[in-house]
Motif scaffolding. Sequence first.
Motif, PDB file in Angstrom:
ATOM      1  N   SER A  87       0.822  -1.208   0.000  1.00  0.00           N
ATOM      2  CA  SER A  87       0.000   0.000   0.000  1.00  0.00           C
ATOM      3  C   SER A  87       0.856   1.258   0.000  1.00  0.00           C
TER       4      SER A  87
ATOM      5  N   THR B  44      -0.076  11.688   0.154  1.00  0.00           N
ATOM      6  CA  THR B  44      -0.268  12.826   1.048  1.00  0.00           C
ATOM      7  C   THR B  44      -0.663  14.062   0.242  1.00  0.00           C
TER       8      THR B  44
ATOM      9  N   SER C 152      -4.530  12.428   0.154  1.00  0.00           N
ATOM     10  CA  SER C 152      -4.821  11.780   1.446  1.00  0.00           C
ATOM     11  C   SER C 152      -5.458  10.403   1.302  1.00  0.00           C
ATOM     12  N   GLU C 153      -5.572   9.882   0.094  1.00  0.00           N
ATOM     13  CA  GLU C 153      -6.126   8.541  -0.087  1.00  0.00           C
ATOM     14  C   GLU C 153      -5.034   7.482   0.011  1.00  0.00           C
ATOM     15  N   LYS C 154      -5.383   6.399   0.664  1.00  0.00           N
ATOM     16  CA  LYS C 154      -4.507   5.228   0.732  1.00  0.00           C
ATOM     17  C   LYS C 154      -4.986   4.224  -0.312  1.00  0.00           C
TER      18      LYS C 154
ATOM     19  N   THR D 115       0.031   5.707   0.743  1.00  0.00           N
ATOM     20  CA  THR D 115      -0.882   6.811   0.993  1.00  0.00           C
ATOM     21  C   THR D 115      -0.352   8.052   0.293  1.00  0.00           C
TER      22      THR D 115
END
Length: 145
Positions: free
Chosen positions: A33, A37, A103-105, A35
């Motif tokens: 994964s 930022t 801000s999505e992972k 994220t």
Amino acid sequence: MTAIEIIQFLPYKKPFLFVDELTEISENGITGSYTFTEKEFFYEGHFKENPITPGVILTETMAQIGVVCLGIYLLKNEMSSDKKPQIALTSSEIDFFLPVYPSEKVSVISEKIYFRFHKLKCHVKMFNMKNELVCRGTIAGIVIL
């Protein structure tokens, strides 16, 4: 080889490292994964006042986790501190379905199609935090030691 060791062998650094963690690793595939930022370098210009992760960055994230990290794992017996891998993307075919915002992972799942003569080809999928399919396709590359 552990997930941390694989990440340390990656030939990238910030701001072009798109791997936070690896959660599953085997001879047949890998899951990891990243994220995105709000401070990523590409959001300022893509797009004005409506930042969206560029498709080329999503493809790069899929390639780093799904091909490069898996390739390093598959070559673990040939790796050493003085033999760091060099990576060359040889092909990609990706279909995009949903945008990825700051801000999505995202999670990447890669399944090996084949690995021979240091060329690795994989089916790769990316999912957002809601487990919705963001993009999928095939990516191939050569891992050179």
